[in-house]
Structure formats: structure tokens, C-alpha cells
Design an enzyme around this catalytic site. Structure first.
Site, PDB file in Angstrom:
ATOM      1  N   HIS A  63      91.068 -26.610 -26.629  1.00 28.92           N
ATOM      2  CA  HIS A  63      90.547 -26.779 -28.000  1.00 28.92           C
ATOM      3  C   HIS A  63      92.178 -26.357 -28.496  1.00 28.92           C
ATOM      4  O   HIS A  63      92.905 -25.622 -28.208  1.00 28.92           O
ATOM      5  CB  HIS A  63      89.461 -25.816 -28.472  1.00 28.92           C
ATOM      6  CG  HIS A  63      89.365 -25.941 -30.230  1.00 28.92           C
ATOM      7  ND1 HIS A  63      90.293 -25.449 -30.881  1.00 28.92           N
ATOM      8  CD2 HIS A  63      88.509 -26.854 -30.689  1.00 28.92           C
ATOM      9  CE1 HIS A  63      89.972 -25.917 -32.081  1.00 28.92           C
ATOM     10  NE2 HIS A  63      88.783 -26.627 -32.003  1.00 28.92           N
TER      11      HIS A  63
ATOM     12  N   GLU B 101      90.910 -34.324 -31.497  1.00 33.06           N
ATOM     13  CA  GLU B 101      90.900 -33.366 -32.626  1.00 33.06           C
ATOM     14  C   GLU B 101      92.501 -33.242 -33.278  1.00 33.06           C
ATOM     15  O   GLU B 101      93.119 -32.446 -32.624  1.00 33.06           O
ATOM     16  CB  GLU B 101      90.333 -32.112 -32.373  1.00 33.06           C
ATOM     17  CG  GLU B 101      88.866 -32.113 -31.964  1.00 33.06           C
ATOM     18  CD  GLU B 101      88.154 -30.723 -32.499  1.00 33.06           C
ATOM     19  OE1 GLU B 101      87.035 -30.694 -33.121  1.00 33.06           O
ATOM     20  OE2 GLU B 101      88.739 -29.731 -32.122  1.00 33.06           O
TER      21      GLU B 101
END
Ligand code: PGA
Length: 220
Positions: free
Chosen positions: A98, A147
């Protein structure tokens, strides 16, 4: 038909009673939405995984669990780490790479590859986050989530046409599922549904309240 994947990334939010309230609400309202075409995955902090697992089993809910992280090491003297075998007791999936961990915790490709190897050894399914179309994707990853950092938590999601072009690039070297994440909410979710190759969504802020998260889910 392939189910669309919708992941709730709770990040470092919620205590035990918040998590219980979320799952209780979900179980009371699950009959109001069609989940036949969707796979719902919740990614809480480590300490909430067991609570969520027990409640999901108790109510027999169609929800899978993911951890948000895993150690790059196996079992051993690694204070503060949670290894892949330990994660596997509680979750089926793991999020690796992430953007917040890459940036705030300096996780680089080398560390992330080690995490992928550890996760694979324990048969965890890997949700691997990339920030752009050229970022490395280690072997063994099942799901990639694109992302862009500017879209995360900003209320400013990437443009569907740009997402589609990134997905096209990723598709050239990765044949698993590709998700989009970054400021998806119940108001804008429909903008992302028709993007070519889009197998689902990774949702942060808009996954914290069960009511709005279920409304988001119900639109796909
Ligand atoms: P956001 O977060 O939906 O709050 O932008 C997405 C993510 O970081 O996974």
C-alpha cells in the site's frame, strides 16, 4: 460470471466495538443487497481480525478477511512483526505494497518482494498495490490494485479514462484481477464500474461506515 471484488480497507481505524457494530449492521442488512455478483473483503487492523472472523462465522456472512500487512520474515525473533502463518489463522488475503506503507514506512520493492514470498508460503492470497503502471509486480500476486497516491484520501479520484489506460498497460504484463482504489465513495462508484478490465475496487474512507459502504456495494 466473475464476481467483482470490493475491499474495505479500514486502515488504522476502529476499536473492537466499532468492528462489532459494523459486522452486526452488515448482518442485519445483508438481505437488502445482492451479493451474488460480488466478493466482499474487509481488511481491518491485525487486532480486529479475530473479532471479525468470529462474527462473520457466527452470522455466516459472505465476507472474506484480509490483513493490511504481513511481516517480510517468517516465525522468529522479530519483535512487533506478525508473520504470514499467523495472518493465515485469521485471514485469507493480505494487502502488500500500500502506498501509505511505501511512503511512510519506506517499504521498497525488495522488502515487498520478501513479503510476497512469505505470504505465498502460507497460501495467503495477495492484493498488491501499485501507484502507477510501471511499478514492479512480483510473481505470485493474484490481485493488483492501482492506487495513484494523489487519489488516496483526497476526494479526488483518478479519471476513468486514465485508469483505463493504466489498466491496459498493467494487463500487458499481469493477467490476474486489476482493481482501482483512491477516493471511491457511494456518490462516484458508478464512474468506475464500466472501466475495461476493472475487476473491483479498493475502498478506504468510504468503507468505514457500514451504511454508506453497503450503499456503495449495492450500486455494482
Ligand atoms: P481512500 O483510500 O478510499 O480513502 O482514498 C483507498 C486506499 O488507500 O486503499
Amino acid at each position: 460470471m466473475d464476481k467483482k471484488i470490493i475491499i474495505a480497507n479500514w486502515k488504522s481505524h476502529k476499536n473492537t466495538s466499532d468492528a462489532e457494530n459494523f459486522i452486526n449492521y452488515f448482518s442485519q442488512n445483508v438481505n437488502r443487497i445482492n451479493l451474488d455478483n460480488k466478493k466482499i473483503i474487509i481488511a481491518p487492523s491485525f487486532q480486529l481480525l479475530m473479532t471479525c472472523k468470529n462474527l462473520i462465522e457466527k452470522f455466516n456472512l459472505p465476507i472474506s478477511l484480509s490483513s493490511q500487512n504481513v511481516s517480510a520474515f517468517g516465525e522468529g525473533p522479530f519483535t512487533g512483526e506478525v508473520n504470514a502463518l499467523q495472518v493465515k489463522e485469521m485471514a485469507e488475503y493480505v494487502i502488500i505494497g500500500h502506498s501509505e506503507r511505501r511512503t511512510l514506512l519506506n517499504e521498497n520493492d525488495e522488502v515487498l518482494s520478501k513479503k510476497v514470498i512469505e505470504a505465498k508460503k502460507s497460501n495467503l492470497k495477495i492484493i498488491y498495490c501499485i501507484q502507477n503502471s510501471s511499478q514492479k509486480i512480483p510473481n505470485g500476486v493474484e490481485i493488483v490494485a492501482y492506487e495513484p497516491p494523489t487519489a488516496i484520501g483526497s476526494g479526488n479520484p483518478d479519471e476513468p479514462t486514465h485508469i483505463e489506460s493504466v489498466f491496459e498497460e498493467v494487463r500487458k504484463r499481469f493477467d490476474g484481477k486489476i482493481l482501482y482504489g483512491g477516493s471511491v465513495d457511494e456518490q462516484n462508484v458508478r464512474n468506475f464500474i464500466y472501466i475495461n478490465h476493472c475487476a473491483g475496487l479498493l475502498v478506504g474512507g468510504a468503507s468505514l461506515e457500514p451504511e454508506s459502504f453497503m450503499s456503495l456495494i449495492s450500486q455494482w
